[in-house]
Design an enzyme around this catalytic site. Structure first.
Site, PDB file in Angstrom:
ATOM      1  N   LYS A   1     -12.612  -3.299   7.973  1.00 27.36           N
ATOM      2  CA  LYS A   1     -12.525  -4.067   6.734  1.00 27.36           C
ATOM      3  C   LYS A   1     -13.678  -5.056   6.622  1.00 27.36           C
ATOM      4  O   LYS A   1     -14.208  -5.545   7.619  1.00 27.36           O
ATOM      5  CB  LYS A   1     -11.199  -4.815   6.646  1.00 27.36           C
ATOM      6  CG  LYS A   1     -10.952  -5.827   7.757  1.00 27.36           C
ATOM      7  CD  LYS A   1      -9.617  -6.540   7.579  1.00 27.36           C
ATOM      8  CE  LYS A   1      -9.347  -7.493   8.740  1.00 27.36           C
ATOM      9  NZ  LYS A   1      -8.117  -8.274   8.542  1.00 27.36           N
TER      10      LYS A   1
ATOM     11  N   ASP B   1      -3.236  -7.872  -5.232  1.00 26.22           N
ATOM     12  CA  ASP B   1      -3.471  -6.662  -4.459  1.00 26.22           C
ATOM     13  C   ASP B   1      -3.936  -5.520  -5.349  1.00 26.22           C
ATOM     14  O   ASP B   1      -3.555  -5.436  -6.519  1.00 26.22           O
ATOM     15  CB  ASP B   1      -2.166  -6.265  -3.759  1.00 26.22           C
ATOM     16  CG  ASP B   1      -2.388  -5.415  -2.528  1.00 26.22           C
ATOM     17  OD1 ASP B   1      -3.553  -5.249  -2.130  1.00 26.22           O
ATOM     18  OD2 ASP B   1      -1.398  -4.926  -1.964  1.00 26.22           O
TER      19      ASP B   1
ATOM     20  N   ARG C   1       6.999 -11.240   5.126  1.00 20.43           N
ATOM     21  CA  ARG C   1       6.697 -10.960   6.525  1.00 20.43           C
ATOM     22  C   ARG C   1       7.459 -11.943   7.405  1.00 20.43           C
ATOM     23  O   ARG C   1       7.524 -13.137   7.103  1.00 20.43           O
ATOM     24  CB  ARG C   1       5.190 -11.040   6.790  1.00 20.43           C
ATOM     25  CG  ARG C   1       4.424  -9.950   6.054  1.00 20.43           C
ATOM     26  CD  ARG C   1       2.937  -9.975   6.319  1.00 20.43           C
ATOM     27  NE  ARG C   1       2.262  -8.993   5.476  1.00 20.43           N
ATOM     28  CZ  ARG C   1       0.947  -8.867   5.351  1.00 20.43           C
ATOM     29  NH1 ARG C   1       0.147  -9.670   6.036  1.00 20.43           N
ATOM     30  NH2 ARG C   1       0.419  -7.949   4.551  1.00 20.43           N
TER      31      ARG C   1
ATOM     32  N   CYS D   1       0.785  -1.238   0.000  1.00 20.22           N
ATOM     33  CA  CYS D   1       0.000   0.000   0.000  1.00 20.22           C
ATOM     34  C   CYS D   1       0.821   1.295   0.000  1.00 20.22           C
ATOM     35  O   CYS D   1       0.483   2.215  -0.765  1.00 20.22           O
ATOM     36  CB  CYS D   1      -1.028  -0.010   1.130  1.00 20.22           C
ATOM     37  SG  CYS D   1      -0.585  -0.905   2.597  1.00 20.22           S
TER      38      CYS D   1
ATOM     39  N   GLN E   1       0.347 -11.259  -3.450  1.00 17.97           N
ATOM     40  CA  GLN E   1      -1.062 -10.897  -3.320  1.00 17.97           C
ATOM     41  C   GLN E   1      -1.650 -10.474  -4.665  1.00 17.97           C
ATOM     42  O   GLN E   1      -0.946  -9.918  -5.517  1.00 17.97           O
ATOM     43  CB  GLN E   1      -1.218  -9.732  -2.340  1.00 17.97           C
ATOM     44  CG  GLN E   1      -0.790 -10.028  -0.921  1.00 17.97           C
ATOM     45  CD  GLN E   1      -0.894  -8.801  -0.033  1.00 17.97           C
ATOM     46  OE1 GLN E   1      -0.308  -7.764  -0.327  1.00 17.97           O
ATOM     47  NE2 GLN E   1      -1.640  -8.908   1.046  1.00 17.97           N
TER      48      GLN E   1
ATOM     49  N   HIS F   1      -5.426  -1.116  -4.942  1.00 17.86           N
ATOM     50  CA  HIS F   1      -5.859   0.018  -4.125  1.00 17.86           C
ATOM     51  C   HIS F   1      -6.648   0.975  -5.003  1.00 17.86           C
ATOM     52  O   HIS F   1      -6.231   1.300  -6.117  1.00 17.86           O
ATOM     53  CB  HIS F   1      -4.654   0.718  -3.497  1.00 17.86           C
ATOM     54  CG  HIS F   1      -3.927  -0.160  -2.531  1.00 17.86           C
ATOM     55  ND1 HIS F   1      -2.892  -0.980  -2.917  1.00 17.86           N
ATOM     56  CD2 HIS F   1      -4.110  -0.381  -1.198  1.00 17.86           C
ATOM     57  CE1 HIS F   1      -2.464  -1.658  -1.866  1.00 17.86           C
ATOM     58  NE2 HIS F   1      -3.187  -1.315  -0.814  1.00 17.86           N
TER      59      HIS F   1
ATOM     60  N   HIS G   1      -8.202  -0.524   0.264  1.00 20.46           N
ATOM     61  CA  HIS G   1      -7.281  -1.652   0.104  1.00 20.46           C
ATOM     62  C   HIS G   1      -8.130  -2.888  -0.181  1.00 20.46           C
ATOM     63  O   HIS G   1      -9.077  -3.161   0.557  1.00 20.46           O
ATOM     64  CB  HIS G   1      -6.492  -1.910   1.387  1.00 20.46           C
ATOM     65  CG  HIS G   1      -5.800  -0.713   1.949  1.00 20.46           C
ATOM     66  ND1 HIS G   1      -4.433  -0.605   2.001  1.00 20.46           N
ATOM     67  CD2 HIS G   1      -6.279   0.430   2.514  1.00 20.46           C
ATOM     68  CE1 HIS G   1      -4.095   0.539   2.570  1.00 20.46           C
ATOM     69  NE2 HIS G   1      -5.200   1.187   2.897  1.00 20.46           N
TER      70      HIS G   1
END
Length: 671
Positions: free
Chosen positions: A496, A410, A390, A361, A408, A412, A542
């Site tokens: 979320k 992912d 991570r 992000c 991901q 945004h 997100h």
């Protein structure tokens, strides 16, 4: 004459009871059936022992085994205490620590007495037998309040150093409670508990395994043995659970991953996956599918750096909240010994530090900030198949389900305040299309603000309501979609929505999310030019659908027990000749399958056809095309489909057309 307490019941009636009365007294006053069935009570919303006296007037709801959630929590808590009592009865001198209930059972951390090896699997049958003996004894479970010092003195006198240490750290003056099992065993516990051990079903639990654990989770402390068990309300529930575990074992993605030659993991790269060609083919098909969905949804794909300066992560807030889960490296060039080739990095005190991204992000905000953005450009949807790292503890890693390196799907979305609800609604519909394509049913849940968070209460109020409104507009705020709100479960920067998938054996997996965030655009100074010519903050959404490719592939493997849909199968068909004389025809069939775009192989080994069938079935190949002299003469193939008893004989062109149609991804099939 003492005053009577007014006890309000769920049906609106009020019972007057003398001071000192308990919920058990109320149950007995209502009737003998309820008195026998009641196992605990909710007093003013707090779950309590059924024998604990009322503090005053109260609202009361009696708990029975029909209240399964509460009843299971109580039973599992009690099984844990009975486990500890059994171990100490069998091996005096054993030290006990803590034993909570879990989602499907319980565990207890213990230390074997001096001179004895740590407890192992061979000890479990004896412990189970002793537990059943304690349960059948129907020992009363009695709550008692102790002073802090008295409890410390007792634990120290009995050699319970762990319990004494814990009691000493509790606030001075705080009332501490213990629970007696009969009159001969006790443990420190807040409760609540069942009235007696006899309320447990002695046939409704099973000890499952042992593992190492450290006191208070710190490797610098003493090593303990953690004994795990599963506990239920009755034997039928236990058997159903054990059957699910058996099925889960058959579907274990690690086992199937080896058998299907999809991937492997090894110590040289803890928590990172080595994808084999067949496994990576599944990945590529999923990635192509998701790219088509994102392209169709108006997303623009980008790629951002793996390493960014720690100062960037500090500004975004991640370094302060998340540093322990991040990998950081000094921005230096190590000194290398030219003779030995050994590197000797020396980190200066003023060295700059870089961090490998744990999420995408902040980098997406930096892309958004390039140039001047007008309100007319919004919404802007930026997507990335973003690889992240991570720092998960070694003991927490689990196949594909929990890794250190993951990618991901992912994205945004940067939008105006007025566009938030519509963008979230669109995402709800997109997620529904994706999960439906894989045959998943799901529940939608709203994770609300945690205790530690960024942003004002007003911002959180607004962000939470926007998500509620979007789900309502998508028609998903109802029981059909398992709609539920989860207090305290949101991220530190935003509430979320979560999508919880249900797999073929009833397990749930939290995968997709979307979060409305006003904090990160503020921290990283993201703006757009509004209709009024002034600078305004965008709202940042997100979102992900698969979550991570690694975990989603693991879920798919277990959901389908390796028999993934044909369009995902790494090898969609294998051509197997019955005799070597037919190898030429088999090669001709293979060439035509490949020309049609199908992923096919041939098996020309000099092995019996039944051997080939078994081997390719183990590898979960969807279709085996068997060819012999008759098939060669007639230009046909005999199709054996995985999981089906009968074979189908078709002309080669018809077989190819059928396989090609079935191998078309679901989104392209609809196009």
């Amino acid at each position: 004459m003492s005053e009577l307490l007014k006890i309000s019941l769920p049906d609106g009636s009020v019972r007057e009871m003398p001071e000192g009365s308990t919920p058990a007294d109320v149950a007995a006053a209502i009737g003998p059936g309820l008195a026998k069935a009641a196992i605990a009570a909710k007093v003013d919303g707090e779950l309590r022992d059924i024998g604990r006296p009322f503090d005053g007037d109260a609202e009361l709801a009696l708990v029975t085994n029909r209240d399964e959630e509460e009843a299971l929590e109580l039973a599992r808590h009690d099984f844990a205490h009975v486990l500890a009592e059994a171990v100490q009865a069998l091996w005096p001198g054993t030290q006990i620590t803590f034993g909570p209930a879990t989602d499907d059972g319980f565990y207890y951390d213990v230390m074997a007495p001096e001179g004895r090896d740590p407890f192992g699997m061979d000890d479990l049958p004896a412990i189970e037998e002793k537990m059943r003996e304690i349960i059948k004894a129907d020992k009363p479970l009695r709550r008692e309040a102790w002073s802090r010092q008295a409890l410390i003195d007792k634990w120290q006198a009995e050699g319970e150093s762990f319990k004494a240490e814990w009691a000493a750290e509790l606030p001075e003056g705080e009332e501490l409670t213990v629970y007696w099992s009969g009159d001969d065993w006790m443990d420190m516990c807040r409760g609540p508990h069942l009235p007696s051990t006899g309320k447990l079903d002695p046939q409704a639990f099973k000890l499952m395994r042992v593992a190492g654990a450290y006191w208070r989770g710190d490797q610098a402390n003493a090593q303990l043995t953690r004994i795990y068990g599963t506990g239920w309300l009755n034997k039928k529930q236990l058997n159903a659970h054990l059957h699910r575990l058996e099925e889960a074992g058959k579907r274990d993605h690690r086992k199937l991953g080896r058998e299907m030659d999809l991937f492997h993991l090894q110590e040289e790269a803890h928590g990172s996956v080595f994808w084999h060609p067949k496994g990576y083919k599944i990945w590529r098909e999923l990635e192509a599918y998701m790219r088509r969905k994102m392209d169709g949804g108006g997303y623009r794909e980008i790629k951002t750096p793996q390493l960014m300066d720690v100062r960037q992560w500090t500004q975004s807030g991640h370094w302060g909240k998340y540093a322990e889960n991040m990998f950081a490296v000094p921005d230096i060039v190590p000194d290398v010994d030219e003779e030995s080739g050994a590197a000797s990095p020396k980190v200066a005190n003023d060295a700059d530090w870089m961090a490998i991204k744990p999420m995408n992000c902040p980098a997406h905000v930096l892309v958004f900030k390039q140039g001047i953005t007008s309100y007319r450009d919004l919404p802007i949807r930026l997507g990335e198949m973003g690889c992240c790292h991570r720092n998960e503890p070694h003991g927490a890693l689990h196949g594909l389900m929990r890794v250190r390196q993951f990618t991901q799907d992912d994205a945004h979305i940067f939008c105006t305040e007025d566009q938030v609800v519509e963008e979230v609604r669109k995402f709800c519909k997109l997620a529904d299309e994706v999960y439906s394509d894989f045959g998943f049913k799901y529940h939608v849940k709203l994770a609300l603000r945690p205790e530690k968070r960024f942003g004002s209460d007003a911002d959180w109020d607004k962000a939470e309501q926007e998500l509620r409104d979007a789900v309502a507009e998508a028609g998903m705020d109802n029981e059909d979609y398992g709609w539920e709100e989860l207090p305290g479960e949101g991220a530190f920067y935003a509430p979320k929505l979560e999508w919880h998938l249900t797999d073929a054996i009833g397990r749930t997996w939290q995968v997709g999310t979307i979060q409305g965030d006003r904090v990160l655009p503020e921290r990283l100074d993201a703006t757009y030019v509004g209709e009024d010519g002034g600078r305004h903050r965008p709202v940042m959404l997100h979102r992900a659908i698969f979550g991570s490719y690694e975990r989603f592939i693991g879920i798919l493997i277990e959901h389908f027990a390796g028999k993934v849909p044909l369009w995902l199968a790494p090898t969609q068909a294998v051509v197997a000749p019955i005799v070597s004389d037919i190898d030429g025809y088999a090669s001709e069939v293979l060439a035509k399958l490949e020309a049609a775009g199908l992923r096919a192989e041939s098996d020309l080994r000099n092995e019996k056809i039944n051997y080939k069938v078994r081997e390719h079935s183990l590898k979960k190949v969807p279709h085996l095309l068997v060819v012999g002299k008759r098939e060669q003469e007639e230009g046909t193939v005999a199709i054996r489909t995985l999981g089906e008893k009968d074979q189908q004989v078709l002309p080669l062109d018809d077989a190819i057309a059928m396989l090609k149609a079935n191998a078309t991804p679901p989104d392209l099939r609809r196009a």
